[in-house]
Design a protein around this motif. Structure first.
Motif, PDB file in Angstrom:
ATOM      1  N   SER A  18       0.835  -1.193   0.000  1.00 38.25           N
ATOM      2  CA  SER A  18       0.000   0.000   0.000  1.00 38.25           C
ATOM      3  C   SER A  18       0.876   1.251   0.000  1.00 38.25           C
ATOM      4  CB  SER A  18      -0.908  -0.016   1.224  1.00 38.25           C
ATOM      5  OG  SER A  18      -1.722   1.122   1.250  1.00 38.25           O
ATOM      6  N   TYR A  19       0.407   2.317  -0.650  1.00 40.02           N
ATOM      7  CA  TYR A  19       1.215   3.508  -0.888  1.00 40.02           C
ATOM      8  C   TYR A  19       1.833   4.112   0.373  1.00 40.02           C
ATOM      9  CZ  TYR A  19       2.739   7.499  -3.679  1.00 40.02           C
ATOM     10  OH  TYR A  19       3.507   8.420  -4.328  1.00 40.02           O
ATOM     11  N   PRO A  20       1.159   4.124   1.519  1.00 43.12           N
ATOM     12  CA  PRO A  20       1.773   4.727   2.710  1.00 43.12           C
ATOM     13  C   PRO A  20       3.105   4.104   3.124  1.00 43.12           C
ATOM     14  CG  PRO A  20      -0.585   4.490   3.043  1.00 43.12           C
ATOM     15  CD  PRO A  20      -0.264   3.761   1.763  1.00 43.12           C
ATOM     16  N   ALA A  21       3.429   2.914   2.651  1.00 46.87           N
ATOM     17  CA  ALA A  21       4.713   2.297   2.999  1.00 46.87           C
ATOM     18  C   ALA A  21       5.890   3.104   2.466  1.00 46.87           C
ATOM     19  CB  ALA A  21       4.770   0.864   2.474  1.00 46.87           C
ATOM     20  N   TYR A  22       5.639   3.970   1.472  1.00 49.85           N
ATOM     21  CA  TYR A  22       6.700   4.855   0.967  1.00 49.85           C
ATOM     22  C   TYR A  22       7.243   5.769   2.065  1.00 49.85           C
ATOM     23  CZ  TYR A  22       6.827   4.310  -4.191  1.00 49.85           C
ATOM     24  OH  TYR A  22       7.039   3.882  -5.473  1.00 49.85           O
ATOM     25  N   LYS A  23       6.447   6.008   3.110  1.00 44.65           N
ATOM     26  CA  LYS A  23       6.886   6.890   4.192  1.00 44.65           C
ATOM     27  C   LYS A  23       8.202   6.420   4.813  1.00 44.65           C
ATOM     28  CE  LYS A  23       3.209   9.659   4.353  1.00 44.65           C
ATOM     29  NZ  LYS A  23       3.258  11.132   4.143  1.00 44.65           N
ATOM     30  N   HIS A  40      10.199  14.719   2.247  1.00 37.85           N
ATOM     31  CA  HIS A  40       8.766  14.583   2.515  1.00 37.85           C
ATOM     32  C   HIS A  40       8.182  13.614   1.498  1.00 37.85           C
ATOM     33  CE1 HIS A  40       4.573  15.621   3.328  1.00 37.85           C
ATOM     34  NE2 HIS A  40       4.411  15.785   2.022  1.00 37.85           N
ATOM     35  N   VAL A  41       7.341  12.712   1.976  1.00 35.31           N
ATOM     36  CA  VAL A  41       6.731  11.711   1.099  1.00 35.31           C
ATOM     37  C   VAL A  41       5.233  11.999   0.995  1.00 35.31           C
ATOM     38  CG1 VAL A  41       6.285   9.270   0.690  1.00 35.31           C
ATOM     39  CG2 VAL A  41       8.461   9.996   1.724  1.00 35.31           C
ATOM     40  N   GLN A  42       4.747  12.072  -0.218  1.00 34.98           N
ATOM     41  CA  GLN A  42       3.341  12.356  -0.459  1.00 34.98           C
ATOM     42  C   GLN A  42       2.451  11.257   0.112  1.00 34.98           C
ATOM     43  OE1 GLN A  42       4.819  11.671  -4.592  1.00 34.98           O
ATOM     44  NE2 GLN A  42       2.634  11.540  -5.051  1.00 34.98           N
ATOM     45  N   GLY A  43       1.205  11.615   0.428  1.00 37.19           N
ATOM     46  CA  GLY A  43       0.304  10.654   1.052  1.00 37.19           C
ATOM     47  C   GLY A  43      -0.282   9.651   0.090  1.00 37.19           C
TER      48      GLY A  43
END
Length: 568
Positions: A18-23, A40-43
């Motif tokens: 899922s995309y939030p793992a990029y955080k 900063h990583v986009q949501g």
């Protein structure tokens, strides 16, 4: 600092999650020859792109200290690198595929002006280069596509760094040309005060622009040629002797028929507060960098400005020493703009009759005979223009197409004819003798009171989140407060407005203590900015890469147009 391999392994481990793992990618990573900081990583893939920085150590970049030994050279050097990086980066933007903003690689795009920007900075102590940009982290839907981000960070980005930020791959002749131009532009600015000038327009300059929406030079435009009587020759460190029109301190009137180039000349002088790139046509058009374009601005708010120099004895008894309104007329707005520019430390007013309030600029003889001075609250600018120069040292360059009364007040009169300037002072003065201007006895004005103090705002400091938004060069907002900047004509880049929003936010939190005057507060923050740069007002977890430095004059203008955000 982690290694680039650590980042690659992390990306592979979160692929298809899922995309939030990029955080988890936030942090700094050492690549070959540079460090990459994921700030900063986009949501999600449709949100504002992620913010990343590239840091190249000075010893690896290899540029000599001569590139940044003066402020002018440093800004020109940063601008040169940023333009190269922009051209390279745009070739790779969206080469990586995915949903939403996936694959976007963005960086500031400089215009014709050379501005100090946060997108590219050099540390004068170490020579370290930092480039700030945004990257759309790729996804399929809202699922991470790590392979596409690996392309961006491990293939595209290192190539851009090698080809733009290293002295070994930099065209030496091109860089030298940029640095030499910066030196010459500084020499012209220094020569203005040394020669009693407020502006210089080089022979051969191209003043007209391509169109009303393009700042590129017009092809086949008439090159500027100075009148012999106004021609000066400046000796520049690299270009050598350069001739052009020198505009002396005092009152200069620019006249001529419609479409003959009056406003074009004034617009070039307005832009001359900034340096321009080679090939712009205005690179040797240099104006006193405190110059302010004045105009009428119906409907603007005014906060306790002392406009008594121009407006007094209002029939409703309103105070014009600390004048306040939420809906200014043309005359009161231009009076306030004039006083506020004086407060901001300008040495030169730039005025176009077409954008001025007629009753603020002039009252003709017949009107003065019919409506006596005692019955008119407005003291027109024409009656103060000489006093403003003699008492306050502020010169004026005025474009006039219909009001000949200013001939009486001018030191120099220039007629534009088919874009060619002619100095006609003696002729115009002689003709003006046949049309005397009624002045009467006008006492000198009291010096304007600039002791305006901004009130503290404890509620603002308690805000959990302060939102800011920029609308091109038209304005900006802080939380729900809109600031209209459409008529502040010397703002040339939306990034300047973004900086203004950050500066005002910072000043509300730290500088407006209910004790400092506005002048003291603004002087103080620019002193700190001179020492520490953008971090003074935009520091935090990371420095945004979309800031351009505004002049103090535009900061004054912005604060003066804050309706409910700033209380004075």
């Amino acid at each position: 600092m982690k290694r680039s391999d650590d980042l690659k392994h992390l990306l592979l481990s979160i692929d298809r999650k899922s995309y939030p793992a990029y955080k988890d990618t936030r942090g700094q990573y050492q690549f070959n020859g540079f460090a990459l900081s994921v700030d900063h990583v986009q949501g999600d893939p449709f949100a504002s792109p992620s913010k990343v920085s590239v840091i190249v150590p000075g010893r690896i970049a290899g540029f000599g200290k001569e590139c940044y030994e003066t402020k002018e050279r440093r800004i020109a050097f940063q601008d040169f690198l940023l333009r190269r990086m922009y051209l390279k980066v745009k070739d790779f933007s969206f080469k990586a595929k995915g949903s939403g903003k996936s694959g976007l690689i963005g960086i500031s795009r400089p215009g014709q002006e050379i501005l100090e920007r946060s997108a590219c900075t050099v540390d004068p102590a170490t020579g370290n280069l930092t480039v700030r940009m945004e990257v759309g982290f790729p996804a399929n839907g809202r699922t991470i596509n790590a392979g596409e981000l690996i392309k961006i960070l491990f293939d595209f980005l290192p190539l851009c760094v090698r080809q733009t930020l290293l002295a070994a791959t930099c065209p030496k002749a091109g860089l030298e040309k940029v640095l030499f131009l910066a030196d010459d532009q500084k020499a012209i600015r220094d020569a203005l005060s040394e020669n009693g000038l407020v502006a210089f327009v080089a022979d051969g300059a191209v003043l007209p622009r391509k169109s009303g929406v393009s700042s590129l030079p017009m092809k086949e435009a008439v090159p500027f040629a100075s009148p012999e009587s106004m021609k000066v020759t400046l000796t520049l460190p690299h270009r050598g002797a350069l001739t052009g029109m020198g505009i002396q301190k005092g009152v200069t009137l620019i006249v001529g028929g419609g479409y003959h180039g009056k406003s074009t000349l004034l617009e070039a002088l307005m832009a001359g507060v900034y340096n321009h790139i080679a090939g712009d046509g205005r690179e040797y058009v240099i104006t006193d960098d405190t110059a302010v374009k004045l105009r009428a601005e119906d409907g603007r708010s005014i906060k306790k400005a002392d406009i008594s120099m121009f407006i007094r004895n209002l029939p409703n008894g309103r105070d014009t020493v600390a004048f306040y309104t939420e809906d200014a007329s043309g005359s009161t707005s231009q009076a306030a703009n004039t006083i506020e520019a004086m407060e901001a430390g300008t040495g030169l007013f730039l005025i176009d009759e077409d954008t001025s309030a007629t009753n603020f600029m002039i009252r003709d003889d017949l009107m003065q005979r019919v409506v006596s001075r005692d019955a008119e609250p407005i003291i027109p600018f024409i009656d103060r223009i000489r006093e403003i120069y003699t008492a306050y040292g502020i010169s004026t360059i005025l474009v006039a197409g219909s009001c000949g009364s200013y001939f009486h007040k001018s030191d120099c009169i220039v007629q534009m004819k088919k874009y060619a300037p002619m100095e006609i002072t003696d002729f115009a003065k002689k003709e003006a003798e046949n049309y005397p201007y009624l002045t009467g006895d006008l006492p000198a004005a009291q010096a304007p009171d600039f002791r305006r103090i901004v009130k503290t705002d404890a509620a603002f400091a308690r805000e959990n989140r302060i939102k800011m938004r920029t609308d091109g060069t038209d304005g900006f907002s802080i939380n729900k407060s809109e600031v209209d900047m459409r008529y502040v004509e010397q703002l040339v880049d939306s990034e300047q407005l973004t900086s203004l929003a950050y500066i005002i936010k910072s000043m509300k939190l730290h500088d407006f203590d209910g004790k400092k005057t506005l002048q003291e507060a603004i002087s103080g923050i620019y002193k700190r900015i001179g020492a520490k740069g953008f971090a003074v007002f935009a520091g935090g977890e990371y420095l945004p890469g979309n800031l351009a430095m505004p002049r103090p004059q535009e900061l004054y203008a912005a604060i003066n147009r804050c309706r409910d955000l700033i209380q004075i």
